[in-house]
Design a protein around this motif. Structure first.
Motif, PDB file in Angstrom:
ATOM      1  N   ASP A  55     -35.705 -30.411  28.365  1.00 32.42           N
ATOM      2  CA  ASP A  55     -35.348 -30.298  26.943  1.00 32.42           C
ATOM      3  C   ASP A  55     -33.835 -30.433  26.832  1.00 32.42           C
ATOM      4  OD1 ASP A  55     -37.969 -29.842  26.189  1.00 32.42           O
ATOM      5  OD2 ASP A  55     -37.780 -27.655  26.311  1.00 32.42           O
ATOM      6  N   ASP A  98     -31.852 -23.073  32.916  1.00 28.88           N
ATOM      7  CA  ASP A  98     -30.736 -23.699  32.202  1.00 28.88           C
ATOM      8  C   ASP A  98     -29.965 -24.593  33.164  1.00 28.88           C
ATOM      9  OD1 ASP A  98     -30.896 -22.538  29.548  1.00 28.88           O
ATOM     10  OD2 ASP A  98     -30.377 -20.636  30.499  1.00 28.88           O
ATOM     11  N   ARG A 141     -25.796 -29.381  27.637  1.00 26.33           N
ATOM     12  CA  ARG A 141     -26.746 -28.362  28.071  1.00 26.33           C
ATOM     13  C   ARG A 141     -28.176 -28.876  28.009  1.00 26.33           C
ATOM     14  NH1 ARG A 141     -26.742 -23.657  24.649  1.00 26.33           N
ATOM     15  NH2 ARG A 141     -26.474 -25.157  22.947  1.00 26.33           N
ATOM     16  N   THR A 142     -28.939 -28.579  29.062  1.00 28.40           N
ATOM     17  CA  THR A 142     -30.350 -28.933  29.089  1.00 28.40           C
ATOM     18  C   THR A 142     -31.158 -27.757  29.615  1.00 28.40           C
ATOM     19  OG1 THR A 142     -30.415 -29.835  31.356  1.00 28.40           O
ATOM     20  CG2 THR A 142     -29.695 -31.326  29.595  1.00 28.40           C
ATOM     21  N   LYS A 199     -30.544 -29.615  24.688  1.00 24.59           N
ATOM     22  CA  LYS A 199     -30.068 -28.679  23.673  1.00 24.59           C
ATOM     23  C   LYS A 199     -29.098 -29.371  22.713  1.00 24.59           C
ATOM     24  CE  LYS A 199     -30.686 -24.639  26.641  1.00 24.59           C
ATOM     25  NZ  LYS A 199     -30.062 -23.425  27.222  1.00 24.59           N
TER      26      LYS A 199
END
Length: 205
Positions: free
Chosen positions: A115, A143, A131-132, A117
């Motif tokens: 995902d 994270d 950020r992922t 961010k």
């Protein structure tokens, strides 16, 4: 294992022809999806083919990392003790160690998903954090953050943070101990030994 699973996403950074035209978050997102798709379809990598994984790393990762800065950050204040030739050798050996680690991570891919961010940056910014979140079947998400700097030839990754722990900082303590024990040449010898034996591990937190 936490580091190993998290580093998988670090392999997903191939800029392509429009590297300098893409925002850093778009770059990471587009090619993360591309590389993970390659891994999902490549039975040799899934079966543990280190050579095939290294080829993928060579093609997709190496041009987009600033290994000199990564090495400098990992060696920290001891970097100033090294001669230009020693700095060059340290960078080459650390680069090889990371390539082996990344390649091993690819062969252990187990259907993780990523995902991305929300990301914001000012037009003049040259140092950013993307950020992922790595989703693992049957385990807590991890994270994973990328630190990138803008250079004349495009955005370059100079650090990766997994679960709040910096990759280069995680190596720093180990490198400092080796320098105290054997000087810069001792650190170089240790890295060369790891690379010669094919060791591909990240220091524990």
């Amino acid at each position: 294992m936490k580091w190993l699973l998290g580093i998988i996403a670090a392999l997903c950074l191939n800029a392509g022809a429009l590297a300098q035209e893409l925002a850093p978050d778009v770059l990471i997102k587009n090619v993360t999806n591309e590389v993970l798709d390659i891994v999902r379809k490549d039975k040799e990598i899934q079966s543990g083919s280190t050579r095939k994984a290294i080829d993928l790393v060579d093609a997709k990762v190496l041009p987009h990392f600033n290994f000199t800065r990564m090495t400098q950050l990992a060696v920290a204040r001891d970097w100033r003790q090294a001669s230009p030739e020693q700095q060059k050798t340290l960078t080459a050996e650390f680069r090889t160690l990371l390539v082996r680690t990344y390649s091993k991570a690819l062969t252990e891919y187990k259907n993780q998903t990523v995902d991305f961010k929300p990301f914001k940056m000012q037009p003049a910014e040259t140092d950013v954090k993307v950020r992922t979140l790595i989703n693992q079947p049957g385990a807590k998400p991890i994270d994973l953050d990328y630190y990138l700097e803008k250079q004349p030839n495009g955005w370059k990754v100079y650090d990766i943070e997994v679960g709040g722990v910096s990759l280069v900082t995680n190596y720093r303590s180990e490198f400092s101990t080796q320098v105290r024990q054997g000087g810069i040449d001792g650190l170089i010898a240790t890295l060369q030994k790891k690379n010669k034996t094919g060791e591909a591990t990240v220091p524990k937190k």
